[in-house]
Enzyme design. Structure first.
Site, PDB file in Angstrom:
ATOM      1  N   CYS A  38       0.843  -1.198   0.000  1.00  0.00           N
ATOM      2  CA  CYS A  38       0.000   0.000   0.000  1.00  0.00           C
ATOM      3  C   CYS A  38       0.878   1.247   0.000  1.00  0.00           C
ATOM      4  O   CYS A  38       2.093   1.183   0.195  1.00  0.00           O
ATOM      5  CB  CYS A  38      -0.942   0.014   1.198  1.00  0.00           C
ATOM      6  SG  CYS A  38      -0.121   0.267   2.786  1.00  0.00           S
ATOM      7  N   CYS A  41       2.911   1.813   3.118  1.00  0.00           N
ATOM      8  CA  CYS A  41       4.129   0.992   3.128  1.00  0.00           C
ATOM      9  C   CYS A  41       5.244   1.682   2.355  1.00  0.00           C
ATOM     10  O   CYS A  41       6.399   1.724   2.793  1.00  0.00           O
ATOM     11  CB  CYS A  41       3.856  -0.383   2.515  1.00  0.00           C
ATOM     12  SG  CYS A  41       2.703  -1.413   3.429  1.00  0.00           S
ATOM     13  N   ASP A 442      14.908  17.107 -32.706  1.00  0.00           N
ATOM     14  CA  ASP A 442      16.215  17.024 -33.350  1.00  0.00           C
ATOM     15  C   ASP A 442      15.997  16.425 -34.745  1.00  0.00           C
ATOM     16  O   ASP A 442      14.959  15.822 -35.011  1.00  0.00           O
ATOM     17  CB  ASP A 442      17.140  16.148 -32.511  1.00  0.00           C
ATOM     18  CG  ASP A 442      18.498  15.961 -33.158  1.00  0.00           C
ATOM     19  OD1 ASP A 442      19.071  16.955 -33.624  1.00  0.00           O
ATOM     20  OD2 ASP A 442      18.962  14.808 -33.216  1.00  0.00           O
ATOM     21  N   ASP A 619      18.257  12.370 -29.860  1.00  0.00           N
ATOM     22  CA  ASP A 619      18.901  11.065 -29.667  1.00  0.00           C
ATOM     23  C   ASP A 619      20.409  11.144 -29.467  1.00  0.00           C
ATOM     24  O   ASP A 619      21.019  10.190 -28.999  1.00  0.00           O
ATOM     25  CB  ASP A 619      18.626  10.164 -30.875  1.00  0.00           C
ATOM     26  CG  ASP A 619      19.546  10.489 -32.044  1.00  0.00           C
ATOM     27  OD1 ASP A 619      19.691  11.686 -32.364  1.00  0.00           O
ATOM     28  OD2 ASP A 619      20.127   9.557 -32.619  1.00  0.00           O
ATOM     29  N   ASP A 623      22.424  16.176 -27.684  1.00  0.00           N
ATOM     30  CA  ASP A 623      21.071  16.501 -27.239  1.00  0.00           C
ATOM     31  C   ASP A 623      20.902  16.301 -25.737  1.00  0.00           C
ATOM     32  O   ASP A 623      19.865  16.677 -25.180  1.00  0.00           O
ATOM     33  CB  ASP A 623      20.035  15.625 -27.971  1.00  0.00           C
ATOM     34  CG  ASP A 623      20.001  15.913 -29.458  1.00  0.00           C
ATOM     35  OD1 ASP A 623      20.083  17.094 -29.821  1.00  0.00           O
ATOM     36  OD2 ASP A 623      19.904  14.954 -30.240  1.00  0.00           O
TER      37      ASP A 623
END
Length: 726
Positions: A38, A41, A442, A619, A623
């Site tokens: 939960c 927890c 990009d 990528d 970047d």
């Protein structure tokens, strides 16, 4: 919390220490904690471990029931982490998919058994309660009450076990979880009913106690099924890489070893039908593999010596040798699995709000119940009536709907994104992604595949193409690959060219029969006739012009993003004329070329200063800063390590459609989170006064509370069906 039915053998510190990953002065340990079930927890573990000396990060994944803790090397140890967990009331073990699957199946069977017992008992008790409500005489009423007690007491003992064990474990370490008010309400309802039955009283609430458990177990079983479904994605990924590999020794002997013992640089044998154990490169070929896990394509891929392999690929051809380039902990499958596991464990804004509210709500429920009891007792002098109202308050205000409101949407969203081959690294990113107003793309590797294609290839002479393709075999340059691809497409067999030499920056040279063939830069190989030329002793044989290959569905993705009300622009470090051509093909009006990495951040800053929330999609290594600076970020699975690490989401396959799909899913998820929080708040605003004023019996309270949880869960499931409002 730790439950009796989830007991596991103790994990000793020595075993745990072998699972620690050490890097740059930091230690990282991932543990499976089966007793966690939960939001309270989660908060208990996060707070408890974060307070340990030297701990710099704690991530709790409720879906997978795992804890990831990072600490400074030399300050603390794995033994201290285990000790802290046990002090909090939790036991742990090293993640083991098979063991966890077995434990998951056992928990599911216990839930089904408890649900069946509660349902059977509730049905029978309800039939007798109807007879009592219909006006049975006192003796018949007492008989039915005793029969109800005989059914309810063993049924509650069996069906209530998941809640009772959780409550006992929580109280043992002085914590309050949702199991505590649930258990207290059920026990008090049964106790009050027994006293009333023994006194010959007109009211008994065995039906409420068993009915409460029945409806709670329906909600918990649904929750378990949803988490099991979400866990299935990461578990399946972890099983794609085998646990053993065939290591080839220097003397040629082959030995079966645990994949964890394989180091970078070692030679492995891959037999027909085997899955690739670790990332590496082919040593001898050709080989035929199923690379769907990486590319998403079902068509087998032919690999030659030097080509890269990713863990999880399936060998469809003859056996071949490969060289490991990374240990199994850094393999493609391992990194993708970590991305999936991280998605559920993040502290997103709505989720953090929900968890904080639930943590305050549990003690507040007990306080309201006590005040209701004292108030009614003082007003009426009837202790039993006051106790019934207090029980109804405990039942109707159980915070299950509040606790499920946001986590359930996150689980469904992560599963839906994974089905679309999009990996969510950070749950908080789902909320940030829903808020974006502008997309920056990009070019190379994002809009385009990074590969080249020969333009007007049909005009090139077949003999010249055969010679160029034969020479191109000696290079891995994208333009060389494009020439080989053109020859394959035209079914032209490349010439056998042995002894080709590569001149960096210029091209390829091949000498045979006193002739010198050159394939490369115009001006070095021959007079200008394209981006690349083939010449013989300076005489032009063919010219090759190239164009970039756009990813599938680029133009459709741009239209979809515009349809979502997002601005789109391209930022690239490539030459402006190339960027312009790609932008025109993609249907993007705003673009900038020749932008260095630092200037990308400047542009993002300009957009954000203007009030835009930017989604950066890139990528490359250059970047990385922009991906980290953007409001949200995405990268393809083929991105460099820096790009994948910096991005919030990683998408598999070649299609750019993943970008618009992710934004749409995030917006739908945000709407459903808001709806669920509103439903939980409205329910409690109505339910608490109704229960405190005595207008709800324990049975009505049980029905109302359970239906609120089911309603929140059903609303979250709308996202899986694609029906969430956006």
């Amino acid at each position: 919390m730790l439950r009796a039915d989830a007991a596991i053998p103790d994990l000793d510190a020595r075993t745990a220490d072998t699972a620690v990953r050490r890097r740059a002065g930091r230690c990282e340990l991932v543990l499976s904690v089966p007793g966690m079930h939960c939001g309270v927890c989660m908060r208990t573990i996060e707070t408890g471990l974060a307070a340990a000396p030297g701990v710099v990060e704690v991530r709790v994944n409720l879906t997978l029931r795992r804890v990831r803790v990072v600490w400074r090397e030399g300050v603390t140890s794995s033994a201290a982490m285990l000790s802290a967990l046990r002090t909090l009331g939790f036991e742990a073990h090293i993640p083991d998919p098979d063991r966890e699957a077995a434990g998951d199946d056992a928990r599911y069977r216990r839930l089904l058994l408890s649900l069946a017992v509660a349902g059977f008992a509730a049905g029978n008790i309800m039939l007798m309660s109807i007879a009592v409500w219909s006006g049975a005489d006192a003796s018949t009423r007492d008989l039915f009450h005793w029969l109800s007690a005989l059914i309810a007491i063993p049924a509650v003992a069996v069906a209530g076990r998941p809640f009772f064990s959780g409550a006992l474990a929580a109280l043992a370490v002085r914590r309050l979880t949702m199991d505590v008010p649930i258990s207290l309400a059920v026990i008090l309802a049964v106790a009050l009913s027994l006293v009333e039955t023994a006194r010959g009283g007109p009211h008994a609430y065995f039906d409420a106690a068993v009915g409460l458990l029945f409806f709670l177990l329906i909600g918990r079983t649904l929750d378990h099924l949803m988490r099991r479904r979400a866990r299935g994605a990461a578990t399946l990924l972890s099983r794609l890489a085998p646990r053993h590999a065939l290591r080839v020794a220097a003397d040629g002997n082959v030995r079966d070893v645990d994949v964890a013992q394989v180091s970078a640089g070692e030679v492995l044998l891959v037999r027909p039908g085997d899955r690739i154990a670790v990332d590496g490169e082919v040593l001898d070929g050709p080989g035929l593999v199923d690379a769907a896990i990486v590319t998403g394509e079902s068509v087998p891929v032919t690999l030659r010596a030097g080509d890269e392999l990713s863990a999880g690929m399936l060998n469809l051809g003859d056996g071949f040798r490969m060289r490991a380039t990374r240990p199994v902990s850094e393999s493609f499958v391992a990194s993708v699995t970590r991305l999936m596991e991280a998605a559920e464990g993040a502290r997103a804004g709505y989720r953090a709000l929900s968890d904080r509210a639930a943590a305050v709500y549990v003690p507040a429920v007990h306080a309201v119940a006590v005040l209701a009891f004292l108030g009614w007792w003082a007003a009426s002098g009837d202790a039993w009536h006051s106790a019934r109202i207090a029980v109804a308050v405990l039942i109707i205000t159980c915070p299950c709907a509040l606790a499920l409101a946001v986590p359930m949407v996150h689980v469904v969203a992560a599963g839906r994104l994974f089905a679309a081959r999009i990996l969510l690294k950070d749950g908080a990113a789902l909320e940030r992604l829903a808020a974006v107003t502008h997309v920056v793309l990009d070019k190379t590797g994002t809009i385009t595949t990074g590969e080249a294609r020969v333009a007007d290839g049909g005009r090139i002479d077949a003999a010249a193409l055969a010679r160029a393709a034969g020479m191109a075999r000696a290079s891995s340059h994208p333009k060389a690959r494009a020439i080989r691809a053109l020859a394959d497409a035209r079914a032209i067999n490349p010439d056998d060219c042995l002894g080709v030499s590569e001149h960096i920056g210029d091209g390829l040279e091949y000498r045979v029969d006193g002739q010198c063939f050159r394939l490369g830069r115009a001006g070095w190989a021959g007079r200008s006739a394209g981006d690349m030329v083939l010449s013989r002793d300076g005489e032009l044989l063919a010219g090759f012009g190239f164009e970039e290959v756009l990813r599938p569905e680029v133009a459709g993705t741009v239209r979809a993003l515009s349809g979502l009300g997002l601005g789109v622009e391209i930022l690239s470090g490539d030459r402006s004329e190339r960027v312009a051509a790609v932008a025109a093909a993609a249907g993007v009006d705003r673009w900038r070329g020749e932008v260095p990495p630092g200037d990308k951040n400047v542009r993002l800053g300009e957009l954000q200063a203007a009030g835009e929330r930017v989604l950066m999609v890139g990528d490359g290594l250059n970047d990385g800063p922009a991906l980290g600076a953007a409001h949200a970020s995405m990268a393809p699975s083929g991105a460099c390590d820096v790009g994948r690490t910096a991005a919030d989401l990683v998408y598999l396959g070649d299609s750019l459609r993943a970008v618009s799909s992710a934004v749409d899913c995030a917006r739908r998820a945000r709407t459903l989170m808001r709806q669920n929080l509103a439903l939980a708040a409205v329910y409690n605003l109505v339910a608490v006064p109704v229960a405190v004023t005595g207008l709800a019996t324990p049975l009505v309270a049980a029905l109302a509370m359970s239906l609120s949880s089911v309603l929140v869960t059903a609303n979250a499931l709308r996202l899986a069906r694609g029906a969430g409002a956006g």
